[in-house]
Write a protein that holds these residues in place. Structure first.
Motif, short mmCIF file in Angstrom:
data_model
loop_
_atom_site.label_atom_id
_atom_site.label_comp_id
_atom_site.label_asym_id
_atom_site.label_seq_id
_atom_site.Cartn_x
_atom_site.Cartn_y
_atom_site.Cartn_z
N SER A 50 0.83 -1.21 0.00
CA SER A 50 0.00 0.00 0.00
C SER A 50 0.85 1.25 0.00
O SER A 50 0.59 2.20 -0.74
CB SER A 50 -0.92 0.01 1.22
N LEU A 52 3.97 1.53 -1.02
CA LEU A 52 4.65 1.60 -2.31
C LEU A 52 3.70 2.09 -3.40
O LEU A 52 4.07 2.94 -4.21
CB LEU A 52 5.22 0.23 -2.68
N GLY A 53 2.48 1.58 -3.42
CA GLY A 53 1.50 2.04 -4.40
C GLY A 53 1.16 3.51 -4.24
O GLY A 53 1.01 4.24 -5.22
N LEU A 55 3.09 5.87 -2.90
CA LEU A 55 4.24 6.66 -3.34
C LEU A 55 4.37 6.67 -4.86
O LEU A 55 4.67 7.69 -5.47
CB LEU A 55 5.53 6.13 -2.70
N TRP A 56 4.13 5.54 -5.46
CA TRP A 56 4.20 5.45 -6.93
C TRP A 56 3.12 6.31 -7.55
O TRP A 56 3.36 7.04 -8.50
CB TRP A 56 4.06 4.00 -7.36
N GLY A 57 1.93 6.25 -7.02
CA GLY A 57 0.83 7.05 -7.55
C GLY A 57 1.07 8.54 -7.39
O GLY A 57 0.80 9.32 -8.31
N SER A 59 3.97 10.07 -7.07
CA SER A 59 5.12 10.55 -7.84
C SER A 59 4.80 10.68 -9.31
O SER A 59 5.45 11.42 -10.02
CB SER A 59 6.31 9.62 -7.65
N GLY A 60 3.80 9.99 -9.80
CA GLY A 60 3.47 10.03 -11.21
C GLY A 60 2.50 11.11 -11.60
O GLY A 60 2.19 11.27 -12.78
N ALA A 63 4.54 13.61 -13.52
CA ALA A 63 5.72 13.00 -14.10
C ALA A 63 6.02 13.47 -15.51
O ALA A 63 7.15 13.72 -15.85
CB ALA A 63 5.59 11.48 -14.08
#
Length: 160
Positions: A50, A52-53, A55-57, A59-60, A63
């Motif tokens: 969760s 990681l998801g 943070l990925w969401g 950061s994008g 982008a």
């Protein structure tokens, strides 16, 4: 079955564990189930996934906005010089644009719109390139508003 230790001559003990029937002791309880360990591992996996998801969401979100804005400016630049007939009282016929130049103008408009959607800071660029696109696609180079949009778009592109 008992064996004799050759070094000492004493009994070496059984080769295998024989159940002892003579003691009245109860065997040690089995270790606790691994439920807690498995539950902890699953909870850690879910929590880590969760985070990681998330943070990925996050950061994008922005982008590609800068890259799209730069590409829109490059596409607008590759359209080439556009005639300015806005000052002519009776504009002469302007030559039509090639399909290649029209595709680049459309690409510039779409890239600027994508940049504005990802980052609101690029909305002025998208608005001005859209104004230029409307002027180019309608082939009305005498449109004062379209020429103003072209100047503003080039100024914004110079700052990017």
């Amino acid at each position: 079955m008992r064996t004799v230790d050759p070094g000492t001559g004493a009994d070496a003990g059984p080769d295998f564990d024989e159940p002892s029937d003579d003691s009245g002791e109860v065997a040690a309880p089995l270790p606790h189930s691994r439920r807690l360990l498995v539950l902890s591992a699953v909870a850690g996996f879910v929590l880590g996934g969760s985070v990681l998801g998330l943070l990925w969401g996050l950061s994008g979100v922005h982008a590609g906005a800068l890259e799209d804005a730069v590409a829109a400016c490059q596409a607008l630049d590759r359209v080439g010089d556009l005639p300015d007939t806005s000052r002519d009282a009776r504009p002469s016929l302007t030559p039509g644009l090639t399909a290649e130049r029209l595709h680049r103008m459309t690409a510039a408009r779409e890239l600027a719109a994508a940049a504005a959607q990802a980052n609101a800071n690029y909305e002025p660029l998208a608005d001005h390139i859209d104004g230029v696109s409307r002027m180019v696609l309608s082939v009305h180079f005498n449109d004062i508003s379209g020429q103003r949009h072209l100047i503003e778009a080039k100024e914004i592109c110079a700052r990017i």
